[in-house]
Design a protein around this motif. Sequence first.
Motif, PDB file in Angstrom:
ATOM      1  N   ALA A  89      48.893  -2.517  43.283  1.00  0.00           N
ATOM      2  CA  ALA A  89      48.524  -1.001  43.628  1.00  0.00           C
ATOM      3  C   ALA A  89      47.612  -0.637  42.684  1.00  0.00           C
ATOM      4  O   ALA A  89      46.560  -0.016  42.777  1.00  0.00           O
ATOM      5  N   PHE A  90      47.663  -0.961  41.106  1.00  0.00           N
ATOM      6  CA  PHE A  90      46.847  -0.457  40.114  1.00  0.00           C
ATOM      7  C   PHE A  90      45.464  -1.375  40.212  1.00  0.00           C
ATOM      8  O   PHE A  90      44.297  -0.698  40.013  1.00  0.00           O
ATOM      9  N   ALA A  91      45.542  -2.914  40.416  1.00  0.00           N
ATOM     10  CA  ALA A  91      44.306  -3.292  40.589  1.00  0.00           C
ATOM     11  C   ALA A  91      43.618  -2.906  41.816  1.00  0.00           C
ATOM     12  O   ALA A  91      42.345  -2.714  41.852  1.00  0.00           O
ATOM     13  N   THR A  92      44.238  -2.258  42.925  1.00  0.00           N
ATOM     14  CA  THR A  92      43.567  -2.003  44.111  1.00  0.00           C
ATOM     15  C   THR A  92      42.670  -0.552  43.519  1.00  0.00           C
ATOM     16  O   THR A  92      41.547  -0.351  44.138  1.00  0.00           O
ATOM     17  N   ALA A  93      43.433   0.267  42.976  1.00  0.00           N
ATOM     18  CA  ALA A  93      42.884   1.490  42.668  1.00  0.00           C
ATOM     19  C   ALA A  93      41.725   1.261  41.670  1.00  0.00           C
ATOM     20  O   ALA A  93      40.609   2.004  41.737  1.00  0.00           O
ATOM     21  N   ALA A  94      41.920   0.443  40.666  1.00  0.00           N
ATOM     22  CA  ALA A  94      40.984   0.219  39.922  1.00  0.00           C
ATOM     23  C   ALA A  94      39.515  -0.453  40.495  1.00  0.00           C
ATOM     24  O   ALA A  94      38.367  -0.089  40.253  1.00  0.00           O
ATOM     25  N   ALA A  95      39.975  -1.332  41.449  1.00  0.00           N
ATOM     26  CA  ALA A  95      38.872  -2.010  42.255  1.00  0.00           C
ATOM     27  C   ALA A  95      38.168  -0.925  43.114  1.00  0.00           C
ATOM     28  O   ALA A  95      36.804  -1.061  43.141  1.00  0.00           O
ATOM     29  N   LEU A  96      38.697  -0.043  43.520  1.00  0.00           N
ATOM     30  CA  LEU A  96      38.330   1.040  44.418  1.00  0.00           C
ATOM     31  C   LEU A  96      37.229   1.965  43.735  1.00  0.00           C
ATOM     32  O   LEU A  96      36.171   2.569  43.967  1.00  0.00           O
ATOM     33  N   ILE A  97      37.804   2.336  42.443  1.00  0.00           N
ATOM     34  CA  ILE A  97      36.983   3.202  41.330  1.00  0.00           C
ATOM     35  C   ILE A  97      35.741   2.256  41.000  1.00  0.00           C
ATOM     36  O   ILE A  97      34.765   3.024  41.178  1.00  0.00           O
ATOM     37  N   ILE A  98      36.088   1.312  40.545  1.00  0.00           N
ATOM     38  CA  ILE A  98      34.686   0.439  40.104  1.00  0.00           C
ATOM     39  C   ILE A  98      33.570   0.280  41.389  1.00  0.00           C
ATOM     40  O   ILE A  98      32.473   0.510  41.172  1.00  0.00           O
ATOM     41  N   LEU A  99      34.124  -0.013  42.583  1.00  0.00           N
ATOM     42  CA  LEU A  99      33.373   0.037  43.634  1.00  0.00           C
ATOM     43  C   LEU A  99      32.526   1.398  43.881  1.00  0.00           C
ATOM     44  O   LEU A  99      31.362   1.498  44.327  1.00  0.00           O
ATOM     45  N   GLY A 100      33.297   2.470  43.921  1.00  0.00           N
ATOM     46  CA  GLY A 100      32.651   3.752  43.942  1.00  0.00           C
ATOM     47  C   GLY A 100      31.617   4.057  42.887  1.00  0.00           C
ATOM     48  O   GLY A 100      30.621   4.550  43.144  1.00  0.00           O
ATOM     49  N   ILE A 101      31.930   3.657  41.665  1.00  0.00           N
ATOM     50  CA  ILE A 101      30.851   3.880  40.431  1.00  0.00           C
ATOM     51  C   ILE A 101      29.732   2.964  40.863  1.00  0.00           C
ATOM     52  O   ILE A 101      28.393   3.370  40.613  1.00  0.00           O
ATOM     53  N   SER A 102      29.873   1.807  41.379  1.00  0.00           N
ATOM     54  CA  SER A 102      28.881   0.859  41.394  1.00  0.00           C
ATOM     55  C   SER A 102      27.877   1.376  42.605  1.00  0.00           C
ATOM     56  O   SER A 102      26.668   1.645  42.325  1.00  0.00           O
ATOM     57  N   LEU A 103      28.461   1.898  43.624  1.00  0.00           N
ATOM     58  CA  LEU A 103      27.801   2.518  44.775  1.00  0.00           C
ATOM     59  C   LEU A 103      26.909   3.760  44.448  1.00  0.00           C
ATOM     60  O   LEU A 103      25.801   3.949  44.731  1.00  0.00           O
ATOM     61  N   GLY A 104      27.420   4.459  43.645  1.00  0.00           N
ATOM     62  CA  GLY A 104      26.899   5.807  43.052  1.00  0.00           C
ATOM     63  C   GLY A 104      25.688   5.505  42.254  1.00  0.00           C
ATOM     64  O   GLY A 104      24.629   6.021  42.210  1.00  0.00           O
ATOM     65  N   ALA A 105      25.866   4.311  41.390  1.00  0.00           N
ATOM     66  CA  ALA A 105      24.677   3.950  40.322  1.00  0.00           C
ATOM     67  C   ALA A 105      23.747   3.234  41.222  1.00  0.00           C
ATOM     68  O   ALA A 105      22.459   3.716  41.074  1.00  0.00           O
ATOM     69  N   PHE A 106      23.995   2.697  42.143  1.00  0.00           N
ATOM     70  CA  PHE A 106      22.943   2.035  43.019  1.00  0.00           C
ATOM     71  C   PHE A 106      22.347   3.014  43.971  1.00  0.00           C
ATOM     72  O   PHE A 106      21.034   2.946  43.831  1.00  0.00           O
ATOM     73  N   ASP A 107      22.871   4.138  44.348  1.00  0.00           N
ATOM     74  CA  ASP A 107      22.315   5.170  44.985  1.00  0.00           C
ATOM     75  C   ASP A 107      21.407   5.776  44.142  1.00  0.00           C
ATOM     76  O   ASP A 107      20.334   6.464  44.331  1.00  0.00           O
ATOM     77  N   ALA A 108      21.927   6.289  42.953  1.00  0.00           N
ATOM     78  CA  ALA A 108      21.201   7.085  41.850  1.00  0.00           C
ATOM     79  C   ALA A 108      19.811   6.175  41.490  1.00  0.00           C
ATOM     80  O   ALA A 108      18.852   6.998  41.423  1.00  0.00           O
ATOM     81  N   THR A 109      20.076   4.782  41.327  1.00  0.00           N
ATOM     82  CA  THR A 109      18.877   4.154  41.069  1.00  0.00           C
ATOM     83  C   THR A 109      17.817   4.351  42.037  1.00  0.00           C
ATOM     84  O   THR A 109      16.570   4.571  41.796  1.00  0.00           O
TER      85      THR A 109
END
Length: 102
Positions: free
Chosen positions: A61-81
């Motif tokens: 569960a912790f690894a899943t939550a961490a992976a989803l947070i990292i995915l969200g940050i990555s997609l946000g950074a890509f969109d911002a770029t």
Amino acid sequence: MNPDDAKLSALLREGRASPSLPPRFQQNVWQRIEDIEAPKSAHEMNWVDAVVALLLRPRFAFATAAALIILGISLGAFDATKLARQNAEARYVAIVAPNSIR
């Protein structure tokens, strides 16, 4: 009132109604527990349910939550770029050829 009074204790036990359980009650309870805890066969569980069941286990569960947070940050950074690049291109065009923008 003496809590060690044998007559009172016997009288209280007689006054308490104890409902009778249905036939094979205990066996049915244990069967239901086994059905819930037993892993489902491949025919009963599709692959999506299997993945969700795996990811929701406490150790993942912790690894899943961490992976989803990292995915969200990555997609946000890509969109911002992407947005920053579009804004830079628009400013460049506005500086180089200000009359070409309609």
